[in-house]
Design a protein around this motif. Structure first.
Motif, short mmCIF file in Angstrom:
data_model
loop_
_atom_site.label_atom_id
_atom_site.label_comp_id
_atom_site.label_asym_id
_atom_site.label_seq_id
_atom_site.Cartn_x
_atom_site.Cartn_y
_atom_site.Cartn_z
N TYR A 16 0.82 -1.21 0.00
CA TYR A 16 0.00 0.00 0.00
C TYR A 16 0.86 1.27 0.00
CZ TYR A 16 -4.40 -2.48 0.77
OH TYR A 16 -5.51 -3.27 0.62
N GLU A 17 2.00 1.19 -0.64
CA GLU A 17 2.94 2.31 -0.62
C GLU A 17 2.33 3.59 -1.18
OE1 GLU A 17 7.53 3.31 -2.06
OE2 GLU A 17 6.58 1.41 -2.60
N GLU A 18 1.63 3.50 -2.31
CA GLU A 18 1.05 4.69 -2.93
C GLU A 18 -0.05 5.29 -2.07
OE1 GLU A 18 -0.11 4.34 -6.97
OE2 GLU A 18 1.76 3.35 -7.59
N GLU A 19 -0.95 4.41 -1.56
CA GLU A 19 -2.07 4.89 -0.75
C GLU A 19 -1.57 5.56 0.53
OE1 GLU A 19 -1.87 2.00 -2.23
OE2 GLU A 19 -3.81 1.25 -2.93
N ALA A 20 -0.50 5.01 1.13
CA ALA A 20 -0.01 5.52 2.41
C ALA A 20 0.41 6.98 2.32
CB ALA A 20 1.17 4.66 2.89
N GLY A 21 0.86 7.41 1.15
CA GLY A 21 1.30 8.79 1.02
C GLY A 21 0.21 9.76 0.63
N LYS A 22 -0.97 9.25 0.30
CA LYS A 22 -2.04 10.11 -0.23
C LYS A 22 -3.23 10.28 0.71
CE LYS A 22 -1.00 8.84 -5.04
NZ LYS A 22 -1.53 8.16 -6.26
N ARG A 23 -3.49 9.29 1.55
CA ARG A 23 -4.72 9.35 2.36
C ARG A 23 -4.54 8.59 3.67
NH1 ARG A 23 -7.05 4.36 2.14
NH2 ARG A 23 -6.52 3.03 0.36
N LYS A 24 -5.55 8.73 4.52
CA LYS A 24 -5.56 8.00 5.80
C LYS A 24 -5.89 6.53 5.54
CE LYS A 24 -7.18 10.02 9.40
NZ LYS A 24 -8.06 10.64 10.44
N LEU A 25 -5.07 5.63 6.04
CA LEU A 25 -5.33 4.20 5.89
C LEU A 25 -6.29 3.75 6.99
CD1 LEU A 25 -1.75 2.87 5.05
CD2 LEU A 25 -3.60 3.49 3.48
N ILE A 26 -7.09 2.73 6.68
CA ILE A 26 -8.14 2.28 7.60
C ILE A 26 -7.93 0.82 7.98
CG2 ILE A 26 -10.62 1.85 7.85
CD1 ILE A 26 -11.08 4.29 6.04
N LEU A 27 -7.91 0.59 9.29
CA LEU A 27 -7.86 -0.76 9.86
C LEU A 27 -9.19 -1.00 10.54
CD1 LEU A 27 -4.88 0.54 9.91
CD2 LEU A 27 -4.31 -1.35 11.45
N ARG A 28 -9.66 -2.24 10.53
CA ARG A 28 -10.98 -2.53 11.10
C ARG A 28 -11.01 -3.90 11.77
NH1 ARG A 28 -16.48 -4.39 10.78
NH2 ARG A 28 -15.54 -6.30 10.00
N ASP A 29 -11.83 -3.98 12.81
CA ASP A 29 -12.10 -5.25 13.47
C ASP A 29 -13.49 -5.12 14.09
OD1 ASP A 29 -11.64 -7.84 14.39
OD2 ASP A 29 -10.60 -7.20 16.20
N GLU A 30 -14.03 -6.22 14.63
CA GLU A 30 -15.37 -6.14 15.21
C GLU A 30 -15.57 -7.19 16.28
OE1 GLU A 30 -18.72 -8.32 13.00
OE2 GLU A 30 -17.45 -7.57 11.37
N LYS A 31 -16.62 -6.99 17.06
CA LYS A 31 -17.03 -7.97 18.06
C LYS A 31 -18.55 -8.02 18.10
CE LYS A 31 -17.06 -10.82 21.50
NZ LYS A 31 -17.19 -12.21 21.09
N THR A 32 -19.11 -9.24 18.00
CA THR A 32 -20.54 -9.43 18.16
C THR A 32 -20.84 -9.56 19.65
OG1 THR A 32 -20.78 -10.52 16.03
CG2 THR A 32 -22.51 -10.92 17.65
N LEU A 33 -21.71 -8.72 20.17
CA LEU A 33 -21.96 -8.69 21.61
C LEU A 33 -23.07 -9.65 21.99
CD1 LEU A 33 -20.18 -6.98 23.42
CD2 LEU A 33 -20.22 -6.13 21.10
N SER A 34 -22.76 -10.94 21.93
CA SER A 34 -23.72 -11.99 22.27
C SER A 34 -23.72 -12.30 23.76
CB SER A 34 -23.40 -13.26 21.48
OG SER A 34 -22.06 -13.67 21.71
N GLY A 35 -22.78 -11.70 24.48
CA GLY A 35 -22.66 -11.92 25.92
C GLY A 35 -21.46 -11.15 26.42
N ARG A 36 -20.98 -11.50 27.61
CA ARG A 36 -19.80 -10.83 28.15
C ARG A 36 -18.58 -11.20 27.31
NH1 ARG A 36 -21.35 -12.76 34.21
NH2 ARG A 36 -22.85 -11.11 34.69
N PRO A 37 -17.94 -10.24 26.70
CA PRO A 37 -16.79 -10.56 25.86
C PRO A 37 -15.68 -11.22 26.68
CG PRO A 37 -17.58 -8.36 25.38
CD PRO A 37 -18.29 -8.81 26.62
N HIS A 38 -15.18 -12.33 26.17
CA HIS A 38 -14.12 -13.06 26.86
C HIS A 38 -12.76 -12.52 26.45
CE1 HIS A 38 -13.46 -15.08 23.03
NE2 HIS A 38 -14.78 -15.31 22.99
N VAL A 39 -11.75 -12.89 27.20
CA VAL A 39 -10.40 -12.39 26.92
C VAL A 39 -9.92 -12.82 25.55
CG1 VAL A 39 -9.24 -14.35 28.02
CG2 VAL A 39 -8.08 -12.17 27.87
N GLY A 40 -10.41 -13.94 25.05
CA GLY A 40 -9.98 -14.41 23.74
C GLY A 40 -10.28 -13.43 22.63
#
Length: 528
Positions: free
Chosen positions: A15-39
């Motif tokens: 992503y060399e070209e993109e890194a110099g032109k714009r903000k890069l985006i990282l993403r993750d998620e969690k489904t809240l089906s209960g108390r989130p565990h350490v895993g």
């Protein structure tokens, strides 16, 4: 090389070209089906650290973390009232909060989880899944998925071998009859509305038999998660998103989602990163079942820096085994202490990646030099905290060989706090040393050799009332050699007479921590 540096090197090469032109985006998620565990934290921390490494190199980026509240409620955890079963099949967003106060079920569990992540000082921006659905950001991709259902069926079959019926549509709508989403089946699509039946019979719930038609847009529908995952890449414009190694197995979900992203949604799929898991005594943890330490429970057991150190120090493709009722916590403190000492006092032989681990453990701090302080061993502090009348500060000054400064005292206070918490909640029996007020009955099993040694030890303490733990340890080892005693025999005698146990802490520590006259009387009594 530090694992995060290695991943960032590969990412920036792609992503060399993109890194110099714009903000890069990282993403993750969690489904809240209960108390989130350490895993669940393994993936979160991986993305957060990668974001920090990018920032440290001057690369503009943001890490978005989704609170997924649109998945179906598919099981009632053991800690939620069984009456919540009436809501099974609904979106988590549409299930009431267990405490009746939070906005909904998902937000209730998200609140305690996000508080931990914020307090741990990871750089992240949170967003809620349903808000993007309701804002219409997924409408384009829902329409594309419905229009290209046969192409998606082909991708499923080619990648994973999964056979979808010709009547299958990659969409589920909220039933207007019962409010469930898991039990609906789309039967037709005219380009504006879908026709559906709420007739699915699942293991945990079943449909109400209602049929109707409605627009799938504006938050009225979701997609099967492999299709939805691809849509999320597009909606959030993700450049990097990793996942557990199981998603990358042959025919795995990530391969399906990547192809849908590119071949159906015409969008470049994010840079791939794999990670291993956190195991609780060898078993993968589940938040909906209530099995495993929750993120909140674990966080309360560890100071912030040790929590971060535990999550960062291992390569992401190596498993973290965590057992709060085993040796994990004392060993973690020892590993941190070694890393800290190497960072501030190590020579050229210290491996650079170890210093990087330490730096990103404390990335949130303005001045890392404040971490240069005396670190008394956690196992010793947990021992001394159990001994009556111990002047803890004096003991630690003796360990240091100098007066404690303010940073040393701050660290001591912290370690006393967490050692007491650990002892109260989950430490193994071998770390609990309760001094017996009366002569333990176990002393009845001492043989003449053991009694003879205890008599000698009592005489030594009478003659040397100011003996240190080191002095006592030296005396024990000298007598062991002089008289030919077996180490296990004499140490067992000491522990039996004081603790009523066969084992215990280092004998010198134990004796140094107790009143000298008490020890003399106890050893003489046990030697009779």
């Amino acid at each position: 090389m530090f694992w995060a540096d290695s991943i960032v090197d590969d990412f920036l090469a792609a992503y060399e070209e993109e890194a110099g032109k714009r903000k890069l985006i990282l993403r993750d998620e969690k489904t809240l089906s209960g108390r989130p565990h350490v895993g669940s934290l393994r993936s979160f921390v991986m993305h957060a650290v990668l974001s920090d490494v990018l920032h440290s190199r001057g690369v503009d980026n943001v890490f978005y973390y989704e609170i997924n509240d649109t998945d179906a409620f598919d099981s009632v955890p053991s800690y939620v009232d069984s009456s919540w079963s009436e809501h099974l099949g609904k979106r988590l967003k549409d299930v009431p909060s267990p405490d009746g106060k939070a906005e909904n079920y998902a937000i209730y569990f998200a609140n305690e989880y996000t508080e931990v992540l914020k307090d741990a000082k990871f750089n992240v921006e949170f967003y809620v899944s349903s808000e993007r659905y309701e804002a219409g950001e997924y409408d384009k991709y829902i329409a594309l998925a419905l229009d290209n259902k046969d192409k998606i069926r082909e991708i499923y079959k080619e990648v994973s071998g999964s056979q979808k019926d010709e009547s299958w549509y990659p969409c589920q709508v909220i039933c207007d009859g019962c409010g469930k989403i898991a039990t609906t089946r789309v039967t037709g699509w005219d380009g504006e509305k879908v026709q559906y039946s709420c007739d699915a019979k699942l293991k945990y719930t079943q449909g109400c038999s209602h049929s109707g038609e409605k627009s799938p847009f504006g938050g009225n529908a979701t997609m099967p998660w492999k299709v939805e995952w691809a849509a999320k890449f597009c909606v959030v414009k993700v450049d990097l998103e990793g996942a557990g190694k199981d998603h990358y197995a042959a025919g795995g979900s990530r391969h399906v989602s990547n192809r849908i992203c590119e071949e159906v949604f015409d969008h470049k799929h994010p840079f791939d990163v794999r990670h291993e898991f956190i195991l609780m005594e060898g078993s993968k943890m589940s938040s909906s079942s209530g099995v495993g330490a929750t993120a909140v429970d674990l966080y309360q057991l560890l100071p912030r820096y040790l929590f971060r150190f535990m999550m960062i120090q291992k390569d992401v493709m190596k498993t973290i085994n965590f057992s709060p009722d085993g040796d994990t916590i004392p060993v973690l403190f020892d590993q941190y202490d070694e890393a800290c000492n190497d960072y501030f006092n190590g020579g050229e032989d210290v491996i650079e990646h170890k210093n990087r681990i330490f730096e990103f453990t404390h990335y949130y701090e303005d001045d890392i030099k404040k971490r240069n302080r005396f670190l008394p061993r956690f196992s010793q502090i947990s021992f001394y905290s159990q001994m009556p009348h111990v002047d803890m500060e004096k003991r630690v000054e003796e360990m240091k060989g100098a007066e404690l400064n303010d940073l040393d005292k701050e660290e001591l206070e912290l370690r006393v706090k967490y050692s007491e918490k650990w002892l109260e909640t989950c430490s193994p029996e071998k770390y609990i040393y309760k001094l017996r007020e009366d002569l333990p009955e176990e002393c009845a099993n001492l043989d003449e050799e053991q009694k003879g040694f205890l008599k000698l030890l009592a005489e030594y303490l009478e003659e040397n009332p100011a003996a240190t733990g080191h002095d006592v340890q030296t005396f024990i080892h000298d007598k062991k050699k002089e008289l030919g005693f077996q180490p296990a025999v004499i140490f067992r005698a000491i522990y039996a007479s004081l603790l009523g146990k066969d084992s215990g802490p280092k004998a010198g520590w134990l004796i140094e921590a107790l009143d000298n006259q008490f020890l003399i009387n106890r050893f003489k009594e046990a030697a009779k």
